[in-house]
Design a protein around this motif. Structure first.
Motif, PDB file in Angstrom:
ATOM      1  N   VAL A 104       7.894  -8.479   0.007  1.00 59.19           N
ATOM      2  CA  VAL A 104       7.074  -7.868  -1.039  1.00 59.19           C
ATOM      3  C   VAL A 104       5.613  -8.291  -0.905  1.00 59.19           C
ATOM      4  O   VAL A 104       4.698  -7.470  -1.017  1.00 59.19           O
ATOM      5  N   VAL A 105       5.407  -9.588  -0.643  1.00 58.15           N
ATOM      6  CA  VAL A 105       4.038 -10.107  -0.513  1.00 58.15           C
ATOM      7  C   VAL A 105       3.299  -9.404   0.623  1.00 58.15           C
ATOM      8  O   VAL A 105       2.156  -8.966   0.469  1.00 58.15           O
ATOM      9  N   ARG A 106       3.937  -9.270   1.771  1.00 60.87           N
ATOM     10  CA  ARG A 106       3.292  -8.614   2.916  1.00 60.87           C
ATOM     11  C   ARG A 106       3.010  -7.145   2.612  1.00 60.87           C
ATOM     12  O   ARG A 106       1.969  -6.612   3.037  1.00 60.87           O
ATOM     13  N   LYS A 107       3.897  -6.503   1.898  1.00 58.24           N
ATOM     14  CA  LYS A 107       3.690  -5.103   1.531  1.00 58.24           C
ATOM     15  C   LYS A 107       2.471  -4.962   0.630  1.00 58.24           C
ATOM     16  O   LYS A 107       1.646  -4.051   0.807  1.00 58.24           O
ATOM     17  N   MET A 108       2.313  -5.883  -0.319  1.00 62.70           N
ATOM     18  CA  MET A 108       1.168  -5.827  -1.237  1.00 62.70           C
ATOM     19  C   MET A 108      -0.149  -6.114  -0.514  1.00 62.70           C
ATOM     20  O   MET A 108      -1.171  -5.484  -0.793  1.00 62.70           O
ATOM     21  N   ILE A 109      -0.120  -7.045   0.432  1.00 63.36           N
ATOM     22  CA  ILE A 109      -1.324  -7.334   1.219  1.00 63.36           C
ATOM     23  C   ILE A 109      -1.718  -6.111   2.040  1.00 63.36           C
ATOM     24  O   ILE A 109      -2.887  -5.735   2.121  1.00 63.36           O
ATOM     25  N   ALA A 110      -0.711  -5.450   2.651  1.00 62.73           N
ATOM     26  CA  ALA A 110      -0.985  -4.260   3.461  1.00 62.73           C
ATOM     27  C   ALA A 110      -1.582  -3.144   2.618  1.00 62.73           C
ATOM     28  O   ALA A 110      -2.490  -2.435   3.064  1.00 62.73           O
ATOM     29  N   LEU A 111      -1.108  -2.994   1.383  1.00 59.35           N
ATOM     30  CA  LEU A 111      -1.661  -1.961   0.497  1.00 59.35           C
ATOM     31  C   LEU A 111      -3.151  -2.182   0.264  1.00 59.35           C
ATOM     32  O   LEU A 111      -3.944  -1.225   0.285  1.00 59.35           O
ATOM     33  N   LYS A 112      -3.547  -3.442   0.065  1.00 56.77           N
ATOM     34  CA  LYS A 112      -4.962  -3.738  -0.184  1.00 56.77           C
ATOM     35  C   LYS A 112      -5.789  -3.549   1.082  1.00 56.77           C
ATOM     36  O   LYS A 112      -6.890  -2.984   1.042  1.00 56.77           O
ATOM     37  N   VAL A 113      -5.274  -4.033   2.212  1.00 54.96           N
ATOM     38  CA  VAL A 113      -6.023  -3.910   3.469  1.00 54.96           C
ATOM     39  C   VAL A 113      -6.220  -2.445   3.845  1.00 54.96           C
ATOM     40  O   VAL A 113      -7.280  -2.053   4.346  1.00 54.96           O
ATOM     41  N   GLN A 114      -5.203  -1.623   3.592  1.00 56.03           N
ATOM     42  CA  GLN A 114      -5.288  -0.193   3.902  1.00 56.03           C
ATOM     43  C   GLN A 114      -6.073   0.581   2.845  1.00 56.03           C
ATOM     44  O   GLN A 114      -6.177   1.802   2.913  1.00 56.03           O
ATOM     45  N   LYS A 115      -6.635  -0.173   1.869  1.00 51.70           N
ATOM     46  CA  LYS A 115      -7.488   0.399   0.815  1.00 51.70           C
ATOM     47  C   LYS A 115      -6.760   1.407  -0.068  1.00 51.70           C
ATOM     48  O   LYS A 115      -7.360   2.296  -0.648  1.00 51.70           O
ATOM     49  N   ARG A 116      -5.440   1.216  -0.144  1.00 54.50           N
ATOM     50  CA  ARG A 116      -4.684   2.046  -1.075  1.00 54.50           C
ATOM     51  C   ARG A 116      -4.579   1.386  -2.447  1.00 54.50           C
ATOM     52  O   ARG A 116      -4.051   1.964  -3.386  1.00 54.50           O
ATOM     53  N   ALA A 117      -5.088   0.142  -2.519  1.00 53.51           N
ATOM     54  CA  ALA A 117      -5.131  -0.576  -3.798  1.00 53.51           C
ATOM     55  C   ALA A 117      -6.179  -1.668  -3.692  1.00 53.51           C
ATOM     56  O   ALA A 117      -6.296  -2.320  -2.660  1.00 53.51           O
ATOM     57  N   THR A 118      -6.972  -1.839  -4.746  1.00 59.76           N
ATOM     58  CA  THR A 118      -7.974  -2.910  -4.746  1.00 59.76           C
ATOM     59  C   THR A 118      -7.393  -4.195  -5.302  1.00 59.76           C
ATOM     60  O   THR A 118      -7.745  -5.284  -4.857  1.00 59.76           O
ATOM     61  N   VAL A 119      -6.502  -4.046  -6.278  1.00 59.26           N
ATOM     62  CA  VAL A 119      -5.818  -5.192  -6.883  1.00 59.26           C
ATOM     63  C   VAL A 119      -4.334  -4.866  -6.952  1.00 59.26           C
ATOM     64  O   VAL A 119      -3.959  -3.740  -7.281  1.00 59.26           O
ATOM     65  N   THR A 120      -3.521  -5.842  -6.624  1.00 55.32           N
ATOM     66  CA  THR A 120      -2.078  -5.632  -6.723  1.00 55.32           C
ATOM     67  C   THR A 120      -1.478  -6.616  -7.722  1.00 55.32           C
ATOM     68  O   THR A 120      -1.939  -7.743  -7.858  1.00 55.32           O
ATOM     69  N   ARG A 121      -0.439  -6.131  -8.383  1.00 53.29           N
ATOM     70  CA  ARG A 121       0.279  -6.957  -9.363  1.00 53.29           C
ATOM     71  C   ARG A 121       1.772  -6.789  -9.103  1.00 53.29           C
ATOM     72  O   ARG A 121       2.287  -5.673  -9.107  1.00 53.29           O
ATOM     73  N   TYR A 122       2.437  -7.905  -8.875  1.00 56.06           N
ATOM     74  CA  TYR A 122       3.843  -7.829  -8.514  1.00 56.06           C
ATOM     75  C   TYR A 122       4.512  -9.171  -8.831  1.00 56.06           C
ATOM     76  O   TYR A 122       3.850 -10.153  -9.150  1.00 56.06           O
TER      77      TYR A 122
END
Length: 338
Positions: A246-264
């Motif tokens: 889950v952590v790696r998925k959330m980091i990838a979302l931010k790096v790919q600019k699909r999210a600026t902040v993630t909450r999980y």
């Protein structure tokens, strides 16, 4: 006329003369009077005339160079100074007079020790020795003005040689604004560290290689690790394998600019094998557009998880109790008649 009236011992005059070809030359005329009569008046003069055009051109070039030098020195944002090896102030700029409060005449009689308090001057002396021995030096100290006011300054100086003699030249810059800014930054940093250290959440920063670069003391105390063990370690050492997905998925979302902040939510794994459920809010860190890592807060949600589980358990028990008693439950919205 001064010579003929006895006001000067010799006659010498520099002047421009027009040549036959239409050009102008500088000449030096020297002469002496002769054939003085009974009335004290001279009957004639003899003398020489020397072409000094090259000398005058050189003098003009030197004068122009000096003017350019003065203009450059006076345009400097700080206090320019030039001292000889005896500590005699040779040159300075107009800014020095304005800042220090001394007149031009007073400046010529001042030495380095006149600008500093006795307790501050030893470090200035060491810097001066370093300039003449090694060629350059830089030092910060309080500059004492004529009024007695003391202002923080940074002095940068170099050794130069003129006509075979060494001199120290340099510039002093007022660093009051920088010192004030440093104080603000230091105070803010101290406040931040106080909050950081006392926080009951896991505040963290990690680099692009997923190494922890900073973490609160609270994390170490709860997880059972020392700060030395945590800082520099990769985050996968502290999460369960399932949570790392889950952590790696959330980091990838931010790096790919699909999210600026993630909450999980994820589960931390303590040194003794215990699990701590946490809610993580994180964002990426950039420096001049360059990705440096991420920062965030992980909050222990054990109590919330326990409450949620207790609520679900209570609902199950209530449902089972109703089913065992053969009772049904109904809810009527009288306004909507549903």
């Amino acid at each position: 006329q001064n010579y003929l009236r006895g006001r000067s011992a010799t006659y010498a005059s520099e002047r421009r003369v027009l040549c036959k070809d239409g050009s102008w030359k500088w000449v030096l005329a020297r002469g002496m009077a002769m054939d003085r009569g009974p009335d004290g008046r001279y009957g004639r003069m003899i003398g020489t005339q020397t072409d000094i055009s090259k000398r005058r051109a050189m003098e003009q070039a030197l004068s122009d160079a000096r003017q350019v030098s003065d203009d450059i020195i006076n345009s400097l944002p700080g206090n320019f100074f030039m001292f000889d090896t005896r500590g005699q102030l040779i040159r300075w700029n107009a800014t020095s007079e304005q800042v220090l409060g001394y007149t031009h005449a007073e400046m010529g009689h001042l030495k380095p020790e006149d600008f500093f308090d006795p307790e501050d001057f030893p470090q200035i002396q060491r810097a001066i020795r370093e300039v003449f021995e090694k060629g350059a030096a830089q030092v910060e100290s309080l500059l004492r003005l004529k009024s007695g006011e003391k202002v923080p300054y940074q002095f940068t100086a170099h050794r130069t040689t003129i006509a075979g003699q060494p001199y120290m030249v340099g510039v002093g810059l007022d660093i009051s604004a920088r010192r004030a800014a440093e104080t603000v930054v230091r105070e803010n940093d101290e406040r931040y560290r106080a909050i950081f250290s006392s926080a009951q959440d896991f505040i963290f920063t990690i680099d692009t290689a997923s190494r922890i670069t900073s973490i609160t003391d609270y994390f170490c105390s709860v997880m059972g690790y020392t700060m030395e063990e945590v800082v520099g370690a990769t985050i996968d050492q502290f999460f369960t394998p399932e949570s790392m997905v889950v952590v790696r998925k959330m980091i990838a979302l931010k790096v790919q600019k699909r999210a600026t902040v993630t909450r999980y939510e994820a589960n931390l794994l303590t040194r003794d094998g215990g699990l701590i459920p946490v809610e993580i809010n994180s964002a990426l860190i950039f420096d001049n557009g360059r990705l440096m890592g991420s920062q965030g807060i992980a909050r222990d949600i054990t109590e919330r998880r326990n409450y949620e589980e207790a609520l679900r358990d209570s609902e199950r028990r209530w449902k089972l109790a109703l089913e065992a008693a053969g009772h049904g439950v109904w809810d009527w919205d009288m306004r909507a008649d549903t």
